[in-house]
Structures are given as structure tokens and as C-alpha cells.
Design a protein around this motif. Structure first.
Motif, short mmCIF file in Angstrom:
data_model
loop_
_atom_site.label_atom_id
_atom_site.label_comp_id
_atom_site.label_asym_id
_atom_site.label_seq_id
_atom_site.Cartn_x
_atom_site.Cartn_y
_atom_site.Cartn_z
N LEU A 33 0.95 -47.98 4.18
CA LEU A 33 0.89 -49.33 4.31
C LEU A 33 2.02 -49.56 5.83
CD1 LEU A 33 1.80 -50.44 0.81
CD2 LEU A 33 0.23 -51.24 2.07
N LYS A 34 1.97 -48.99 5.94
CA LYS A 34 3.69 -49.28 7.43
C LYS A 34 2.23 -49.52 8.24
CE LYS A 34 7.94 -47.39 7.36
NZ LYS A 34 8.73 -45.89 8.06
N ALA A 35 1.77 -49.13 8.62
CA ALA A 35 0.23 -49.58 9.65
C ALA A 35 0.21 -50.69 10.12
CB ALA A 35 -0.13 -48.28 9.75
N LEU A 36 0.14 -50.93 8.41
CA LEU A 36 -0.75 -52.60 8.26
C LEU A 36 0.19 -53.83 8.30
CD1 LEU A 36 -3.04 -51.60 5.14
CD2 LEU A 36 -3.85 -51.90 7.76
N ASN A 37 1.90 -53.70 8.84
CA ASN A 37 2.56 -54.75 8.78
C ASN A 37 2.33 -55.53 7.56
OD1 ASN A 37 4.78 -55.51 9.72
ND2 ASN A 37 3.26 -57.20 10.78
N ILE A 38 3.06 -54.85 6.23
CA ILE A 38 3.19 -55.53 4.76
C ILE A 38 3.96 -55.00 3.84
CG2 ILE A 38 1.93 -56.17 2.41
CD1 ILE A 38 -0.42 -55.38 4.06
N LYS A 39 4.57 -56.36 3.34
CA LYS A 39 6.02 -56.37 3.23
C LYS A 39 6.08 -55.16 1.38
CE LYS A 39 9.63 -58.73 0.51
NZ LYS A 39 9.71 -60.26 -0.18
N VAL A 40 7.07 -54.56 1.88
CA VAL A 40 6.58 -53.07 -0.02
C VAL A 40 7.74 -53.64 -0.53
CG1 VAL A 40 6.44 -51.14 -1.12
CG2 VAL A 40 4.94 -52.10 1.51
N SER A 41 7.15 -53.87 -1.91
CA SER A 41 9.14 -53.83 -3.14
C SER A 41 8.66 -53.22 -4.31
CB SER A 41 8.76 -55.86 -2.66
OG SER A 41 8.00 -55.42 -4.30
N THR A 42 9.71 -52.96 -4.87
CA THR A 42 9.52 -51.63 -6.24
C THR A 42 10.42 -52.71 -7.12
OG1 THR A 42 9.35 -49.66 -6.77
CG2 THR A 42 11.78 -50.39 -5.70
N ILE B 211 -0.33 -61.39 -2.80
CA ILE B 211 0.73 -60.05 -3.96
C ILE B 211 -0.16 -58.90 -4.30
CG2 ILE B 211 2.38 -59.32 -5.29
CD1 ILE B 211 3.58 -62.48 -4.77
N ILE B 212 0.06 -58.08 -4.14
CA ILE B 212 -0.87 -56.66 -4.80
C ILE B 212 -0.07 -55.78 -5.69
CG2 ILE B 212 -2.76 -54.66 -5.15
CD1 ILE B 212 -3.92 -56.01 -2.61
N CYS B 213 -0.14 -56.33 -7.19
CA CYS B 213 0.75 -55.20 -7.78
C CYS B 213 0.19 -53.75 -8.60
CB CYS B 213 1.59 -55.79 -9.11
SG CYS B 213 2.09 -54.67 -9.79
N VAL B 214 1.09 -52.37 -7.61
CA VAL B 214 -0.02 -51.13 -7.83
C VAL B 214 0.61 -50.50 -9.45
CG1 VAL B 214 -0.36 -49.44 -6.73
CG2 VAL B 214 -0.31 -51.31 -5.24
N SER C 34 4.78 -43.11 -4.72
CA SER C 34 5.48 -44.81 -4.17
C SER C 34 5.58 -44.30 -2.67
CB SER C 34 6.10 -45.31 -4.58
OG SER C 34 6.22 -45.47 -5.48
N PHE C 35 6.18 -43.26 -2.48
CA PHE C 35 6.98 -43.03 -1.25
C PHE C 35 4.73 -42.28 0.04
CE2 PHE C 35 7.21 -39.48 2.29
CZ PHE C 35 8.44 -39.77 3.24
N GLU D 229 1.84 -58.82 0.49
CA GLU D 229 2.93 -58.26 -0.38
C GLU D 229 2.37 -57.40 -1.17
OE1 GLU D 229 6.73 -60.26 -2.55
OE2 GLU D 229 7.59 -58.33 -2.67
N VAL D 230 3.30 -56.37 -0.95
CA VAL D 230 2.62 -55.05 -2.24
C VAL D 230 3.76 -54.60 -2.80
CG1 VAL D 230 1.48 -52.16 -2.68
CG2 VAL D 230 0.13 -53.76 -0.84
N ILE D 231 3.69 -54.95 -4.15
CA ILE D 231 4.90 -54.36 -4.79
C ILE D 231 4.21 -53.36 -5.61
CG2 ILE D 231 6.24 -55.28 -7.29
CD1 ILE D 231 5.28 -57.98 -6.87
N LEU D 232 4.38 -52.02 -5.31
CA LEU D 232 5.42 -50.27 -6.22
C LEU D 232 5.66 -50.64 -7.68
CD1 LEU D 232 5.36 -48.82 -2.98
CD2 LEU D 232 3.46 -49.17 -4.29
N ALA D 233 4.48 -50.44 -9.20
CA ALA D 233 5.16 -50.11 -10.58
C ALA D 233 4.66 -49.02 -10.87
CB ALA D 233 4.67 -52.11 -10.69
#
Lengths: 206, 206
Positions: free
Chosen positions: B165-174, B82-85, B158-159, B143-147
Motif C-alpha cells: 500500500l506504501k506506493a499508493l500513499n494511503i493511510k494504514v491503521s490496525t 475506508i476499507i477494513c481488511v 499485515s506487513f 484509509e485501510v484498517i488492518l483487522a
């Protein structure tokens, strides 16, 4: 607060030792410095170090000074017959900024406070007497203005100094207390308002 | 403001360049340092200089660090999937202090702001993509969390990242937006309150 870096932790800890600066403010200030050029931090550090190491206190009035006798005591346009007695250095700056006073100063370094264990001997009161006595020969002191805080400690100190000055036959005055200019009567505390009525002054419409 | 000493004038001027510190506060801080032992000023100056000269930025997440890779990125107990941005360094500290997050971070160094001339290339967005691609082999990011801040600039960023990230097929949350814990409904601004109703979550009494 956990810090990702010992360097930032040290800087925040040191910064937050300053009065009124908590850990969060200290962190904000430190991160601000990180975003600025290195020279900003260098200039700040060097200015503080130079101040702390090289500052002098005027031998006459105990104000801060770059030289043994401060620029006010050396000032040729200063009225040497009046000395304004203040609690501490910021008071000198405050009075100087009014541009209404041309005399000299005397910084006591505090006020008499038995609770905090500060007696007359801890303050520069004897130095004031000495200074007035020495000035007898040329620049005779004619008036001492007491500009001490309007607290019990300030009043005690004023009283003590007045008693000591009695023997020297010098006029003693104190700065006026009352409603601040622009202040509204209804928002003034009752002690100040009451005293301002008791100590009312003659009004002339000239 | 007139100062009786060049040393104090310099120190006050440097101090008042810090954000939120005016001349009067700077003077108060500087006079405080004068009343303390010389070591207090020395430790403060040295801590600030050491920080500014020796601080590093983590090669992976761009957080501040004493080493090339920060203690969080090196942490053995950290969840590398998980990476939190976040926008900037204080956000990492704020999230770390909650003790609710065990993943890694990625500090963008700002948000996209056309008005301030900050485009995606000024931020560490490409570095985030690179990092995720490189991690494919061993510690795969899931997963990438957008904070990011709930502002127009934050939302734009965020957008932008989500699209990339769409191309990399990773779950994105905020992170969740809503009424703060302990906050009163009637004092919450209408945008937050309205959104908290629209994005209501299922409630279970278990």
C-alpha cells in the motif's frame, strides 16, 4: 445478529433450532458447509430428509427401524424370553453398545410424569402387556428388565409396570444402581453411595 | 456405535462430519428431528441446500452476498473512503455487530501461511490493490484498517499489505490490541499485558 445475506440468515436460523446449537455455532457450521464441496451439503440434506420421511417404528418394540419389525426383534440369536423396558431410543443404542444383552427391548417413549401431563396411556405400556400376552403361545416371556431412569418419574413408571405385570406371573428385575466402575467413592453423590451400601451384594473371592 | 437402522446411521454419519459434532451429539440432533414435525427437517434441509447452491460472493469485497455486489458495498450510508481488511466472513459479521464501523470491508479469505502453503496469490490481496486503484476516480480510498488476527501469520499478512500500500500513499491503521473491556489485569496473558503497557495511550480526564 445481522447477516449480509438472507440465504445465510435462513440457514443459521434453521440450524439454531436444533438443541444445544446457538446462533454462533450455527453460523460456524453453515460457513463450514460453504467451504466444503456442494456434495457434502447435498448428502447431509438428503440423509436427513430420507430419515424423516422413511423411518419406521418397530411394531413390536417401538424402536426405530427401516422395516415394520426391527432387526433386533427379527434377530435369530436373540433371547425372546427377556424384554428390557427402556424410556427411549438412545437407551436401546446404549445397551446394545455394551454387547452384554441378548434379549429384546420395549421402548416406552417416555416415563409417567403428572407434571408434564404424561400418563400411562401416553406410553407404550399397554402394548407391552399385549406383547407379553400374545407371546404366551410360542416365545414365552419369562423376565422383564426395567432399565428406566433413576428419577421420581422413572421409579413411578417402574412401580406401575411391576404392578401390572404381577397378574402375568413374570419375573421383574431392574438394572443395578451403584458406584460406576472406575468411579471414586469420595466424588460419588451421597444418595448413590448411601444406596450402594444398603443394597450391597455378597462378595466372593473365587 | 451400532445403529438399528441404515437411515439413522446415514443421517448420524453425515451430521457428525460437521466440525465439533461427534457421533453422540449427531445422534441426539437426529433423534430430535425425528420428534419434530416433518416440516422442521424439510426447512432445515432446504435452507442448507439453497444456501450452498445460490450463495454468491461480492465481486468487490468477497463477502457472502445474495447479489453480485453485497449490501454493504451497495449501502448508501457507507463511508467509501475506508476499507477494513479481514481474514474471513465471520470477522465481517463480528465487526458489523459492534455498530461502530461505517466503512467498507475486504475479505482476504485467509492469511499468509507458508506452513499451510498459503501465499499472497491465494488471497484476495491483488484484488484489494485493484479495488483501491479503480476507486481513484470517484470514491477515493483514504484509509485501510488492518483487522487481521494477532498471530504470526496475521502479522506477516499485515506487513505484506502495508508494504504494497506504501506506493499508493494511503493511510494504514490496525485495530487496537490491549486488555479487553471488563478484563482483569491479573488474568490477562503476559504478552497482551506487556504490549498494552508499551503501546499505552494518552489519558485525558475531560
Amino acid at each position: 445478529m445481522n447477516f449480509p445475506s438472507k440465504l445465510i440468515e435462513d440457514a443459521v436460523n434453521e440450524m439454531s433450532r436444533l438443541p444445544g446449537i446457538g446462533k454462533k455455532t450455527a453460523l460456524r457450521l453453515v460457513l463450514h458447509l460453504l467451504k466444503q464441496k456442494e456434495s457434502v451439503t447435498e448428502e447431509l440434506s438428503h440423509a436427513l430428509l430420507a430419515l424423516r420421511k422413511e423411518i419406521k417404528y418397530c411394531q413390536k418394540c417401538h424402536n426405530i427401524s427401516d422395516t415394520d419389525v426391527c432387526s433386533i426383534c427379527r434377530g435369530v440369536r436373540r433371547d425372546r424370553s427377556i424384554i428390557c423396558v427402556v424410556e427411549d431410543i438412545p437407551d436401546v443404542l446404549a445397551i446394545e453398545n455394551t454387547s452384554q444383552y441378548q434379549g429384546l427391548y420395549h421402548v416406552l417413549g417416555g416415563v409417567i410424569s403428572p407434571i408434564q401431563g404424561i400418563g400411562p396411556d401416553e406410553l407404550k405400556i399397554e402394548s407391552l402387556m399385549e406383547r407379553i400376552r400374545l407371546a404366551e403361545t410360542e416365545d414365552k416371556v419369562e423376565e422383564v428388565i426395567l432399565a428406566l431412569p433413576a428419577t421420581m418419574e422413572g421409579d413411578t413408571t417402574s412401580f406401575y409396570i411391576t404392578r401390572k405385570l404381577k397378574a402375568l406371573n413374570i419375573k421383574v428385575s431392574t438394572i443395578a444402581r451403584g458406584i460406576p466402575i472406575g468411579g471414586e467413592l469420595e466424588y460419588t453423590d451421597e444418595v448413590t453411595l448411601g444406596r450402594s451400601i444398603l443394597t450391597r451384594v455378597n462378595y466372593s473371592a473365587d
